[in-house]
Design a protein around this motif. Structure first.
Motif: not given
Lengths: 261, 261
Positions: A104-107, A184-193, A215-222
């Protein structure tokens, strides 16, 4: 007859990886392909470049297909794109693609990603570019379930281009029981390792550490890449080389103008 | 009595560099300092992290000052910050500073910068962080002309903080005949490195290349870091870890919603 587009392929898992082989097999249907890729795995290299050591490169017969030529380079993914555009290629490519990455290369992983550094290096030059990743870290990761999407995305970008200074960061879920639902066209999630260091002792008694983390996803957006991946969509995040925090920059500049520094 | 702030210092030129020594000498006036820095130069490492090799670190007596402790690490600048926050420090620092870098990190160089990767690594954690650079690549670069500004900036950030996910990218001109005029809050200039590869032959007849290049500023704005530096100001670019091209993202998402992919 219209000239076939010139497509440059780079990656960070190295020229022998399964992911780049898959990407070549898709792109050779769309144009003339030149591969310039690292001669060894370069995961986690971020946007590193080689300035204190010499670089080497050699042509490679690893891809015997027609319309494909290939070079292996001793440097990083960003080095490979610099080498291609300034030294190997006679004309600038119509499209630069990187990957397909094993993992993965998300967030926030976009910052650490060698795959995306190759795409962003092309974006600095104003070239349309795409980094592809599949959320499967295995050496033998499966890519076939993404084939039609990878082709469709590359065709769209070849046709429509993208703004200068932008590269698309495309991630796909690991193969599952259901086919991928769409894009889906998205924004980069607010997450961290969230890292932990695994401390060990080597055979002569010296301590060393392995960097590990989850990886911890801090972002609740869809509307994020993480949401898309976790809901069996492919995610497209248009990613830019301008890292300025523009809104805050303007507020800060105003405040400083009023109050002094 | 108010507790002294805890300040973490990292860099990319290595723990023995003149720039980090200078930064320690400023920061020890403001708080308790912990240095975690690479044991060798790491210029151009971008946001590389060490995931395929072990990491090592050792405490160092290189800074004998009171209120300063130091560790040298075998990894990259980003590794140093991860190691500090997850393994060495018992509490999170109040401020993370990186540098002072020997050389410019304006414009697109932020992508290649090990100095800024340490600051951005801290920003991922939500810690106020600043990367400092002086536009002088010399091993023996001069830093004293920036002392009052470095102190003023760190004091301001300690007092006011900054939004999560942001780090300040601060650049200063090389020492000149006139003192630095002041500080400007800027955006990242639109520039690129125009590379050339210098091809040579080693003593056993094998070809190798040196990556060389000159910076090209494509930006005519007077609100950029390049403008500030070239007009004898220090530049502050608030830089963010979110690389999404938000405006274009929204347009693209709308277009896809209307027309399909």
């Amino acid at each position: 007859m219209k000239k076939r587009p010139l497509i440059l392929i780079a990656n960070d898992d190295g020229i022998t990886s399964k992911g780049i082989k898959f990407l070549v097999s898709v792109m050779k249907e769309l144009g003339d392909v030149v591969v310039v890729a690292p001669d060894s795995p370069q995961s986690g290299q971020g946007h590193a470049i080689t300035i204190e050591d010499p670089l080497r490169y050699h042509s490679s017969d690893i891809f015997p297909e027609e319309n494909v030529s290939a070079y292996q380079c001793s440097g990083t993914p960003a080095d490979c794109v610099k080498l291609a555009k300034n030294h190997i290629l006679e004309t600038l490519p119509d499209l630069v693609v990187s990957g397909v990455n094993h993992g993965s290369n998300t967030s926030v992983s976009v910052l650490y990603s060698g795959t995306m550094s190759a795409a962003l290096e092309a974006a600095i030059e104003g070239l349309p570019s795409i980094g592809f990743s599949v959320c499967d870290y295995g050496f033998d990761a499966e890519f076939e379930h993404t084939r039609s999407f990878v082709k469709q995305i590359a065709e769209k970008v070849l046709k429509e281009g993208m703004p200068k200074g932008v590269a698309w960061n495309v991630n796909f879920p690991k193969i599952g029981t259901e086919p991928i639902k769409g894009l889906k066209v998205c924004r980069q999630a607010d997450g961290k390792w969230q890292e932990q260091f695994d401390e060990r002792v080597n055979p002569v008694g010296k301590k060393y550490l392995w960097l590990t983390g989850k990886f911890v996803n801090r972002d609740t957006g869809s509307d994020t890449d993480e949401w898309a991946i976790n809901n069996n969509y492919g995610s497209i995040v248009p990613t830019q080389i301008d890292m300025t925090a523009h809104e805050y920059r303007l507020k800060l500049a105003e405040k400083v103008a009023e109050e002094g520094f």
